[in-house]
Structure formats: C-alpha cells, structure tokens
Design an enzyme around this catalytic site. Structure first.
Site, PDB file in Angstrom:
ATOM      1  N   TYR A 109      47.138-110.252 -51.000  1.00 47.39           N
ATOM      2  CA  TYR A 109      47.184-108.810 -50.754  1.00 47.39           C
ATOM      3  C   TYR A 109      45.828-108.266 -50.299  1.00 47.39           C
ATOM      4  O   TYR A 109      45.755-107.287 -49.565  1.00 47.39           O
ATOM      5  CB  TYR A 109      47.615-108.065 -52.014  1.00 47.39           C
ATOM      6  CG  TYR A 109      49.064-108.270 -52.413  1.00 47.39           C
ATOM      7  CD1 TYR A 109      49.931-109.008 -51.625  1.00 47.39           C
ATOM      8  CD2 TYR A 109      49.556-107.737 -53.587  1.00 47.39           C
ATOM      9  CE1 TYR A 109      51.242-109.208 -52.000  1.00 47.39           C
ATOM     10  CE2 TYR A 109      50.869-107.924 -53.980  1.00 47.39           C
ATOM     11  CZ  TYR A 109      51.716-108.657 -53.175  1.00 47.39           C
ATOM     12  OH  TYR A 109      53.017-108.846 -53.552  1.00 47.39           O
ATOM     13  N   LYS A 163      51.560-122.649 -57.471  1.00 49.44           N
ATOM     14  CA  LYS A 163      52.264-123.504 -56.515  1.00 49.44           C
ATOM     15  C   LYS A 163      51.287-124.579 -56.055  1.00 49.44           C
ATOM     16  O   LYS A 163      51.036-124.787 -54.865  1.00 49.44           O
ATOM     17  CB  LYS A 163      52.783-122.661 -55.336  1.00 49.44           C
ATOM     18  CG  LYS A 163      53.799-123.384 -54.459  1.00 49.44           C
ATOM     19  CD  LYS A 163      55.088-123.745 -55.167  1.00 49.44           C
ATOM     20  CE  LYS A 163      56.086-124.359 -54.172  1.00 49.44           C
ATOM     21  NZ  LYS A 163      57.256-124.950 -54.847  1.00 49.44           N
ATOM     22  N   ASP A 172      53.687-110.115 -58.832  1.00 56.35           N
ATOM     23  CA  ASP A 172      54.445-108.974 -58.310  1.00 56.35           C
ATOM     24  C   ASP A 172      55.940-109.288 -58.323  1.00 56.35           C
ATOM     25  O   ASP A 172      56.768-108.488 -58.772  1.00 56.35           O
ATOM     26  CB  ASP A 172      53.960-108.675 -56.894  1.00 56.35           C
ATOM     27  CG  ASP A 172      54.486-107.357 -56.353  1.00 56.35           C
ATOM     28  OD1 ASP A 172      55.236-106.665 -57.065  1.00 56.35           O
ATOM     29  OD2 ASP A 172      54.142-107.010 -55.210  1.00 56.35           O
ATOM     30  N   ASP A 207      58.878-108.005 -61.435  1.00 51.37           N
ATOM     31  CA  ASP A 207      60.050-107.223 -61.045  1.00 51.37           C
ATOM     32  C   ASP A 207      61.341-107.945 -61.430  1.00 51.37           C
ATOM     33  O   ASP A 207      62.328-107.312 -61.827  1.00 51.37           O
ATOM     34  CB  ASP A 207      60.037-106.944 -59.544  1.00 51.37           C
ATOM     35  CG  ASP A 207      59.121-105.791 -59.172  1.00 51.37           C
ATOM     36  OD1 ASP A 207      58.490-105.233 -60.091  1.00 51.37           O
ATOM     37  OD2 ASP A 207      59.030-105.450 -57.990  1.00 51.37           O
ATOM     38  N   ASP A 218      58.649-121.286 -58.161  1.00 55.49           N
ATOM     39  CA  ASP A 218      60.088-121.314 -57.918  1.00 55.49           C
ATOM     40  C   ASP A 218      60.846-121.717 -59.182  1.00 55.49           C
ATOM     41  O   ASP A 218      61.894-121.141 -59.512  1.00 55.49           O
ATOM     42  CB  ASP A 218      60.436-122.234 -56.743  1.00 55.49           C
ATOM     43  CG  ASP A 218      59.669-123.557 -56.764  1.00 55.49           C
ATOM     44  OD1 ASP A 218      58.781-123.734 -57.620  1.00 55.49           O
ATOM     45  OD2 ASP A 218      59.968-124.414 -55.912  1.00 55.49           O
TER      46      ASP A 218
END
Length: 352
Positions: A136, A186, A242, A246, A218
């Site tokens: 970001y 990851k 993020d 959620d 994942d």
C-alpha cells in the site's frame, strides 16, 4: 486524560455520541474530551479532510476516538481532498503502525454468522495487522510494456525494523492473553514474506512462553472459515491483514459489533497513544436516521480505556454491558432487531 473526538461523516457523529455518553456515564476523573472536524465535514468547513487544527488536536491528546469518514458527494474531488485521506493521513502523521482487530461471536448471535453455529461460536481472535508499510505504501505506477500494453505495478517491501516492531506488539498481546500466535505470510513465493518470517522467528526467542506457528495466507483464509477456533492471535502484513480482518468480521455476523485500535510507539503518561474506531464505514444511506448500531464504537472506547489509559476494569465493564444488552435482546437492524442508535446507547449505559 485527554481524548480527541473526531466524529467524521455519515453515521459517525451518531455512533460517536453514544460512545461518548458511555464514557461520561463511567464518571472518570480527569477525562477531557475535545471535538474536531474530520473527513467530508472538515473539507466543507475548512477546505481539507484533515485540517491543521484537527491534526494538532490529535497530537495534543492521549488518544483519539474516531467515527467514520466517507461521503459519495466527494468522490469526484482530487484524491488528496477526499474524506478517506483523513484516516490515512492520521495513521501516517501519528505513526500508527499496529492495527488491533478483535473478532468474537457474542453468545446467542451464532445464527447471524454465515458459518455453522458451532463453528462460529469458536471464533475468538485478535488480528494484529501492520498498518504503515507493505504494498500500500510502496512505489507504484503505470507504464507501457514491451508489447505496447498498459501495465500497472506496485512494489511490496518490508524492512526488518518494521517487522520487528509489529512482531513485538503481537507477541505481547499473545502473552497477555495466554494464546498462541500465528504469523501469516506467503514465504513460499514472496521474498518480502521470507524476510517477515525470518524476523518473526528471531523475535520469538524473546517470548519463550508464546507458542508460534506460521501459515500461508491462502491456508489462513481457509482455516478462518473452517476451523476459526484454532486461532488465538494472528499477526500479518498490511495487505493480508486487510483481507483477513474483513473476512473475520463477516464470520462474526455484523460489522456493527467490531471495534479496532491503531497503536503507535508513542507513550503518554497513561499508556500507549492510539486511535480507536469501529471497522464499519460512514453508511451514508442511513445517516441521520438513528438506525446505526453504536456498539462497535462503544467497544472501541473500551479498547481505548484498556490500551491508552490502563483502565482494564472500566474497559471490562463496558464490554460486559454490551454483552448483557445483546443477551437481553437489545439489537439494531444489522442484527435483525428494531432498536435505534440512541436506544442501544441508553441500554448499554443502563447495564454498566
């Protein structure tokens, strides 16, 4: 104890008012509240979503209680003038690098989760998300590639000190709660994640009492909906955090119940400086109608008392009052009930 109250836009002023009412009902000695404009409200009044006076009020406070920002009427403004830039600006200017998001299904509300009731009931998780780094905030842009096609690119990176400080926050939280810590990355395909994992392993040596495991993002998403009870505290980067936070909020059944804290390294005379806000948005479609559920903001105020002022007993009182109100059937429209914003706030205050 100085708190900057930034109500913001949409339902922000409504839900923040109820949280302030709960704080006042506690009768805390020495609590001073200063209100300031932020978001679209600040743009209309001062020409900028984060005017200097608001930023100064936040800097002068021991903590910030934040409502929500966002207004569709501002979607055509230049990006730096849009309401959402206010919260990004606060995070950057106040160096709020650690986002804490608890996700827990309240007893009796398991049926509201998209998960099976017995699975949802096991969810009691704290996600610690790094907030000021990752893709970001990396370099980004667009270019024309060798084939003449437009191509977008974004640089993902983490430096060791960035990972180290968020890891310490997560390990301390896990140690305090007596919970295991899961680090999500990851590392099988991303060099950024390999650095993340190496540093987390190094920091783990300072917390021998905390059980650490690692999980690819994942798999973490899959486990979060299939076996959420396996998690205690989770730490991860900005992008993965993020998404996963959620996802966790959806598992709870309503974002109207979920608070958050954004903490930095600054210490005040009382505790750690932080910004506290519900995870929901400004919901302009119901703004001003008294329909919004203020419980997430009220619970954010409880997190503020705990982390920024060291008032554990008072924070626990607020959380218990919210739980009792829910158990007594006090529920807003997001939970299938008919209680309005003011009625929910009053119900929580009555149960303190």
């Amino acid at each position: 104890m100085k708190v900057a109250v930034l109500p913001g836009d949409g339902i922000g002023p409504e839900v923040t008012a109820e949280a302030v009412g709960v704080l006042e009902a506690l009768g805390l000695t020495g609590l001073t509240l200063t209100h300031a404009d932020v978001g679209a409200a600040a743009w209309r009044a001062h020409g900028h979503p984060l005017p200097p006076a608001t930023l100064e009020a936040a800097r002068a406070a021991d903590a910030v209680l934040f409502g929500a920002v966002g207004d569709p009427d501002c979607d055509t403004l230049e990006r730096h003038l849009r309401p959402e830039q206010a919260i990004l600006g606060l995070r950057k200017e106040l160096d709020l690098f650690a986002n804490l998001r608890p996700a827990k299904v309240f007893a009796g509300l398991e049926h509201l989760s998209p998960l099976r009731g017995d699975v949802a009931g096991a969810l009691d998780l704290l996600i610690v998300r790094e907030l000021t780094g990752d893709v970001y905030f990396g370099a980004k842009g667009q270019r024309i590639n060798d084939q003449g096609a437009r191509e977008g690119w974004d640089a993902m990176s983490y430096a060791e000190p960035e990972v180290r400080r968020i890891a310490h926050v997560a390990f301390r939280a896990a140690a305090a709660a007596g919970q295991p810590l899961t680090s999500v990355d990851k590392a099988n395909v991303l060099e950024t994640s390999q650095v993340w994992r190496d540093v987390v392993v190094d920091v783990a040596g300072e917390y021998p009492g905390v059980t650490l495991d690692h999980m690819y993002v994942d798999n973490a998403a899959m486990q979060l909906v299939s076996h959420p009870g396996r998690f205690g505290v989770m730490v991860t980067g900005n992008l993965f955090g993020d998404i996963l936070s959620d996802l966790a909020s959806a598992c709870v059944g309503s974002i109207g119940l979920l608070p958050s804290a954004s903490l930095g390294s600054r210490q005040t005379a009382h505790g750690t400086f932080g910004l506290y806000e519900p995870i929901h948005g400004s919901a302009p479609d119901i703004a001003g109608q008294g329909k919004a559920n203020p419980m997430a903001t009220i619970l954010s105020a409880a997190m503020m008392l705990r982390h920024s002022f060291g008032l554990e007993a008072e924070a626990a009182r607020i959380e218990a009052a919210v739980a009792r109100a829910l158990a007594d059937g006090i529920r807003g429209g997001d939970l299938g009930g008919s209680h309005g914003t003011a009625a929910i706030g009053e119900a929580v205050r009555a149960r303190l």
